[in-house]
Design a protein around this motif. Structure first.
Motif, short mmCIF file in Angstrom:
data_model
loop_
_atom_site.label_atom_id
_atom_site.label_comp_id
_atom_site.label_asym_id
_atom_site.label_seq_id
_atom_site.Cartn_x
_atom_site.Cartn_y
_atom_site.Cartn_z
N THR A 203 17.78 4.73 -15.18
CA THR A 203 18.41 5.69 -16.96
C THR A 203 20.12 5.09 -17.42
N ALA A 204 21.02 4.19 -15.94
CA ALA A 204 22.01 3.92 -16.62
C ALA A 204 21.73 2.91 -17.92
N ARG A 205 20.24 2.48 -17.15
CA ARG A 205 20.58 1.16 -17.83
C ARG A 205 19.60 1.15 -19.35
N HIS A 206 18.95 2.91 -19.58
CA HIS A 206 18.73 3.07 -20.67
C HIS A 206 19.96 3.44 -21.58
N ILE A 207 21.23 4.12 -20.94
CA ILE A 207 21.99 4.74 -21.27
C ILE A 207 23.04 3.16 -22.39
N HIS A 208 23.19 1.99 -21.38
CA HIS A 208 23.68 0.95 -20.99
C HIS A 208 23.24 0.41 -22.82
N LEU A 209 22.11 0.33 -22.84
CA LEU A 209 20.79 0.21 -24.29
C LEU A 209 21.39 0.94 -25.19
N GLN A 210 21.42 2.17 -24.97
CA GLN A 210 21.91 2.90 -26.31
C GLN A 210 23.20 2.55 -26.91
N LYS A 211 24.21 2.34 -25.45
CA LYS A 211 25.67 2.33 -26.53
C LYS A 211 24.84 1.14 -27.66
N LEU A 212 24.89 -0.41 -26.76
CA LEU A 212 25.02 -1.69 -27.67
C LEU A 212 23.95 -1.08 -28.76
N LEU A 213 23.00 -0.48 -28.31
CA LEU A 213 22.25 -0.55 -29.86
C LEU A 213 22.98 0.85 -30.97
N LYS A 214 23.65 1.96 -30.22
CA LYS A 214 24.16 2.77 -30.97
C LYS A 214 23.47 3.87 -31.18
N LEU A 215 22.35 4.13 -30.20
CA LEU A 215 21.64 4.62 -30.00
C LEU A 215 22.10 5.91 -29.79
N PRO A 216 21.83 6.81 -29.94
CA PRO A 216 22.24 8.84 -29.48
C PRO A 216 21.67 8.62 -27.74
N THR A 217 22.62 9.41 -27.04
CA THR A 217 22.01 9.31 -25.46
C THR A 217 21.67 11.15 -25.59
N PRO A 218 20.10 10.80 -25.44
CA PRO A 218 19.53 12.30 -25.07
C PRO A 218 19.91 13.07 -23.39
N GLU A 219 19.62 13.84 -23.68
CA GLU A 219 20.33 14.64 -22.06
C GLU A 219 18.93 14.10 -21.18
N TYR A 220 19.29 13.98 -19.88
CA TYR A 220 18.04 13.88 -18.88
C TYR A 220 18.15 14.82 -17.30
N LEU A 221 16.97 14.76 -17.05
CA LEU A 221 16.32 16.01 -16.53
C LEU A 221 15.09 15.55 -15.60
N HIS A 222 15.30 15.06 -14.47
CA HIS A 222 14.79 14.02 -13.31
C HIS A 222 14.09 14.83 -12.57
N ILE A 223 12.76 14.90 -12.59
CA ILE A 223 11.87 15.95 -11.66
C ILE A 223 11.86 15.83 -10.39
N PRO A 224 11.52 16.46 -9.51
CA PRO A 224 11.45 15.62 -8.03
C PRO A 224 9.75 15.10 -7.83
N VAL A 225 9.87 14.20 -7.05
CA VAL A 225 8.71 13.44 -6.58
C VAL A 225 7.34 14.65 -5.37
N VAL A 226 6.09 14.55 -6.04
CA VAL A 226 5.21 15.07 -5.50
C VAL A 226 4.97 14.35 -3.88
N ILE A 227 4.96 14.85 -2.68
CA ILE A 227 4.72 14.59 -1.34
C ILE A 227 3.60 14.63 -1.14
N GLY A 228 2.75 12.79 -0.96
CA GLY A 228 1.49 14.02 -0.52
C GLY A 228 1.09 14.56 0.79
N PRO A 229 -0.62 14.46 1.28
CA PRO A 229 -1.11 15.37 2.32
C PRO A 229 -0.32 14.41 2.95
N ASP A 230 0.03 12.90 3.21
CA ASP A 230 0.04 11.96 4.18
C ASP A 230 1.78 12.05 4.27
#
Ligand code: GLU
Length: 304
Positions: A203-230
């Motif tokens: 996401t920091a890379r995405h925000i860096h590109l948004q700044k360079l390209l003068k694009l808006p930064t959306p909100e970010y919400l990252h959901i937890p990763v699923v742990i498998g049976p192993d």
């Protein structure tokens, strides 16, 4: 969030294989966020990486989403139809002096420092390269880029020391994921990006590109990763199974329970539309606040 801009979310799978339980959770969370906000939800197939794509995977993903009762707004968007837009952003970055050619091979970088996100590019080609085959990298700086993830809290990164100048055009001539995602999120007016925590570090890379390209930064919400049976993080790489399509309701309810919705056993006899309606009414993303891992991978989906 800017209340005057209507909510627009998206699910952006890469067609590298069928959806698995982890990708279902990302799809559910982004869908529930959008519907709960009475907003729009787009489906964007990120098919710009033919070497990693699997034949028929896009169709399979779309079919599975339909079977699971997702209803996207508008037509399915294929990222491969927007490569002109991606190249135009790349030209803009070059014109503004933000990029440079890099002919470093993997072998050249074998002794470069490594961080949690892999090789930290040491800037070898910053002042020029003589190679004929090259990737294009974007210059980074060392000021902290910070954002407040809606679930994971504040996250800051100093790109230059933590990941280094990163690739926006690959050596094989393909636009890199980071650039395409940023350009398309802006083009499609995405106000909130909901996706798996494995992309938190991008996401920091995405925000860096948004700044360079003068694009808006959306909100970010990252959901937890699923742990498998192993006990491993579930991913295509660890052999996660494709979502079953014969009884989607059971798996959907497992997904909702993993997302901390208060699923009652009798819901299983409702129609898929009613299940979704119930889920939208009961969805509370803050139940997942600060959580980095989710257990609750359905035993019925464990490898035989
Ligand atoms: N295409 C990416 C994936 O399937 C997700 C990209 C994103 O949500 O930004 O992992």
């Amino acid at each position: 969030m800017n209340e005057s801009v209507p909510y627009q979310g998206r699910f952006a799978p890469s067609p590298t294989g069928p959806l698995h339980f982890g990708s279902l959770l990302a799809a559910c969370a982004s869908y529930l966020q959008a519907r709960r906000a009475a907003g729009r939800w787009l489906l964007r197939i990120e098919d710009i990486d033919p070497p990693r794509s699997q034949a028929g995977a896009s169709e399979e993903i779309i079919k599975a989403l339909e079977i699971y009762g997702f209803q996207w707004d508008g037509d399915v968007i294929y990222q491969s139809t927007a490569t002109e837009r991606h190249h135009s952003a790349l030209r803009q970055l070059a014109l503004d002096g933000h990029t440079y050619a890099c002919s470093c091979s993997r072998r050249d970088l074998a002794n470069a420092p490594r961080g949690p996100q892999g090789t930290i590019y040491p800037g070898t080609c910053r002042s020029g390269t003589s190679g004929t085959e090259y990737a294009v990298r974007v210059r980074t700086h060392d000021e902290a880029i910070c954002f407040d993830d809606l679930l994971q809290g504040q996250h800051c990164e100093r790109l230059q020391t933590e990941s280094g100048d990163f690739v926006v055009l690959r050596r094989d001539g393909l636009i890199a994921y980071h650039l395409a995602a940023v350009v398309d999120d802006a083009e499609q007016g995405i106000t909130e990006v909901v996706r798996g925590i494995d992309l938190l570090d991008s996401t920091a890379r995405h925000i860096h590109l948004q700044k360079l390209l003068k694009l808006p930064t959306p909100e970010y919400l990252h959901i937890p990763v699923v742990i498998g049976p192993d006990g491993q993080k579930l991913s295509k790489l660890t052999g996660a199974r494709a979502l079953p399509v014969d009884d989607p309701r059971a798996t959907l309810l497992h997904a909702f329970a993993a997302l901390r919705l208060p699923v009652a056993p009798d819901l299983g006899s409702s129609t898929i539309d009613d299940i979704w309606q119930w889920a939208v009414a009961n969805w509370d993303v803050t139940e997942l606040q600060g959580q980095k891992e989710i257990s609750g991978y359905p035993g019925s989906m464990a490898a035989p």
